[in-house]
Design a protein around this motif. Structure first.
Motif, PDB file in Angstrom:
ATOM      1  N   GLY A  94      -5.906 -12.987  27.158  1.00  0.00           N
ATOM      2  CA  GLY A  94      -6.165 -14.361  27.572  1.00  0.00           C
ATOM      3  C   GLY A  94      -7.419 -14.463  28.414  1.00  0.00           C
ATOM      4  O   GLY A  94      -7.944 -13.460  28.922  1.00  0.00           O
ATOM      5  N   PRO A  95      -7.942 -15.675  28.591  1.00  0.00           N
ATOM      6  CA  PRO A  95      -9.202 -15.859  29.324  1.00  0.00           C
ATOM      7  C   PRO A  95      -9.146 -15.411  30.781  1.00  0.00           C
ATOM      8  O   PRO A  95     -10.180 -15.096  31.365  1.00  0.00           O
ATOM      9  N   ALA A  96      -7.962 -15.392  31.381  1.00  0.00           N
ATOM     10  CA  ALA A  96      -7.851 -15.011  32.793  1.00  0.00           C
ATOM     11  C   ALA A  96      -7.251 -13.619  32.963  1.00  0.00           C
ATOM     12  O   ALA A  96      -6.731 -13.296  34.034  1.00  0.00           O
TER      13      ALA A  96
ATOM     14  N   HIS B 212     -10.613 -24.975  37.415  1.00  0.00           N
ATOM     15  CA  HIS B 212     -10.536 -24.786  35.968  1.00  0.00           C
ATOM     16  C   HIS B 212      -9.243 -25.318  35.366  1.00  0.00           C
ATOM     17  O   HIS B 212      -9.089 -25.294  34.140  1.00  0.00           O
ATOM     18  N   ALA B 213      -8.324 -25.782  36.188  1.00  0.00           N
ATOM     19  CA  ALA B 213      -7.003 -26.177  35.688  1.00  0.00           C
ATOM     20  C   ALA B 213      -7.101 -27.386  34.763  1.00  0.00           C
ATOM     21  O   ALA B 213      -7.769 -28.372  35.072  1.00  0.00           O
TER      22      ALA B 213
ATOM     23  N   ASN C 103      -7.264 -20.767  32.865  1.00  0.00           N
ATOM     24  CA  ASN C 103      -6.446 -20.040  33.839  1.00  0.00           C
ATOM     25  C   ASN C 103      -5.343 -19.213  33.189  1.00  0.00           C
ATOM     26  O   ASN C 103      -4.573 -18.556  33.888  1.00  0.00           O
ATOM     27  N   ILE C 104      -5.248 -19.218  31.882  1.00  0.00           N
ATOM     28  CA  ILE C 104      -4.122 -18.578  31.198  1.00  0.00           C
ATOM     29  C   ILE C 104      -4.353 -17.080  31.024  1.00  0.00           C
ATOM     30  O   ILE C 104      -5.416 -16.642  30.586  1.00  0.00           O
ATOM     31  N   ALA C 105      -3.328 -16.312  31.373  1.00  0.00           N
ATOM     32  CA  ALA C 105      -3.252 -14.891  31.040  1.00  0.00           C
ATOM     33  C   ALA C 105      -1.905 -14.670  30.364  1.00  0.00           C
ATOM     34  O   ALA C 105      -0.931 -15.373  30.656  1.00  0.00           O
TER      35      ALA C 105
ATOM     36  N   MET D  48       3.417 -17.607  29.203  1.00  0.00           N
ATOM     37  CA  MET D  48       2.089 -17.555  29.815  1.00  0.00           C
ATOM     38  C   MET D  48       2.216 -17.305  31.305  1.00  0.00           C
ATOM     39  O   MET D  48       3.274 -17.474  31.891  1.00  0.00           O
ATOM     40  N   THR D  49       1.109 -16.862  31.897  1.00  0.00           N
ATOM     41  CA  THR D  49       1.003 -16.725  33.344  1.00  0.00           C
ATOM     42  C   THR D  49      -0.252 -17.446  33.787  1.00  0.00           C
ATOM     43  O   THR D  49      -1.333 -17.210  33.239  1.00  0.00           O
TER      44      THR D  49
END
Length: 295
Positions: free
Chosen positions: A157-159, A210-211, A237-239, A202-203
């Protein structure tokens, strides 16, 4: 109201049949004597304390009558009063599904974030109790996250990089940290390293700038939190940990069975296929990045 949301009928029935009595015999006469109209006044602390004492007496009487040993023992700290249940209430609000929303409905709050204030102020001390429970809950999650990373858990994920950085940094800074007051917890939960919020599949490695969701609070509030129930798929913000991906895989498999049903309505079939492709892309990306890390 809060307990009714989390205690199912089967659990209630099991408890009732165990004691052969659903409630103390004085409850129903007490209710019939009361005015059922809402007068806008809360019950006094003295009245609540009296009812708690009567309830303890009834429980212990029933235990003696049935030969049970799980009675309520005398408390060396004194009689039960309403304020002693604040930590219990905070535990349920923080850890049960939809707890914050249920509490907001129960207490008539305009905002769902109780830590912004109880009835508009901190005089009651309840926001500190909630913050302390929030602090403990986040540390427990942090310990699980660190153990999973140490065991080789993959994160995509992006984060993803921010997630690994925060888990490592928070573990170094807060492991074994001792609080001397509940108010300290409210100050510490605003630390950026602790802004990890686990949702469904998701986390959120929370950065309010960025939310993409509807924030609970304002961007410049140090205690602002994300709305994980309103998570947007393209949020930066998603990991996604292996634990998150397992939930996505389960959802994908269940949805695949629905899509395979030839009797499903066409409009639903197309919508579910679109969601199925989105989930498949997430699963493939997670697997691909895992292979890139461990070729």
């Amino acid at each position: 109201m809060l307990l009714r949301s989390w205690l199912g009928p089967s659990a209630c029935w099991k408890d009732c049949t165990r004691t052969r009595c659903c409630s103390p015999p004085w409850i129903e006469p007490y209710r019939r004597q009361q005015n059922t109209k809402r007068t806008g006044k809360a019950r006094t602390d003295e009245a609540i304390a009296r009812d708690l004492a009567k309830f303890v007496e009834w429980v212990n009487t029933e235990c003696r009558r049935q030969g049970r040993t799980d009675d309520i023992p005398p408390d060396e700290r004194g009689s039960l009063v309403a304020s002693r249940f604040r930590r219990t209430l905070a535990w349920f609000i923080r850890r049960r599904p939809r707890g914050l929303v249920a509490a907001s409905i129960q207490y008539g709050h305009v905002h769902t974030r109780l830590i912004q204030g109880y009835a508009g102020s901190y005089d009651s001390g309840f926001p500190d109790e909630y913050a302390f429970e929030d602090w403990l809950f986040r540390l427990e999650n942090l310990a699980e996250d660190q153990q999973a990373l140490d065991a080789g858990e993959h994160v995509s994920g992006p984060a993803a990089n921010a997630y690994r950085h925060r888990v490592a940094g928070a573990t170094r800074q807060f492991a074994g940290h001792v609080l001397t007051s509940t108010r300290q917890a409210r100050d510490l939960i605003g630390n950026p390293l602790l802004q990890l919020h686990h949702g469904e599949g998701m986390t959120c490695v929370f950065n309010p700038v960025h939310a993409a969701c509807q924030l609970r609070g304002t961007v410049d509030d140090p205690l602002v939190t994300p709305d994980t129930d309103d998570c947007r798929p393209k949020c930066l913000n998603i990991a996604r940990t292996d634990r998150d991906v397992l939930q996505i895989q389960q959802h994908h498999d269940a949805l695949a069975e629905i899509v395979a049903d030839p009797l499903a309505p066409m409009i639903r079939h197309e919508r579910d296929q679109h969601e199925l492709r989105r989930l498949r892309a997430i699963l493939d990306d997670h697997e691909q990045t895992k292979n890139d890390v461990n070729p």
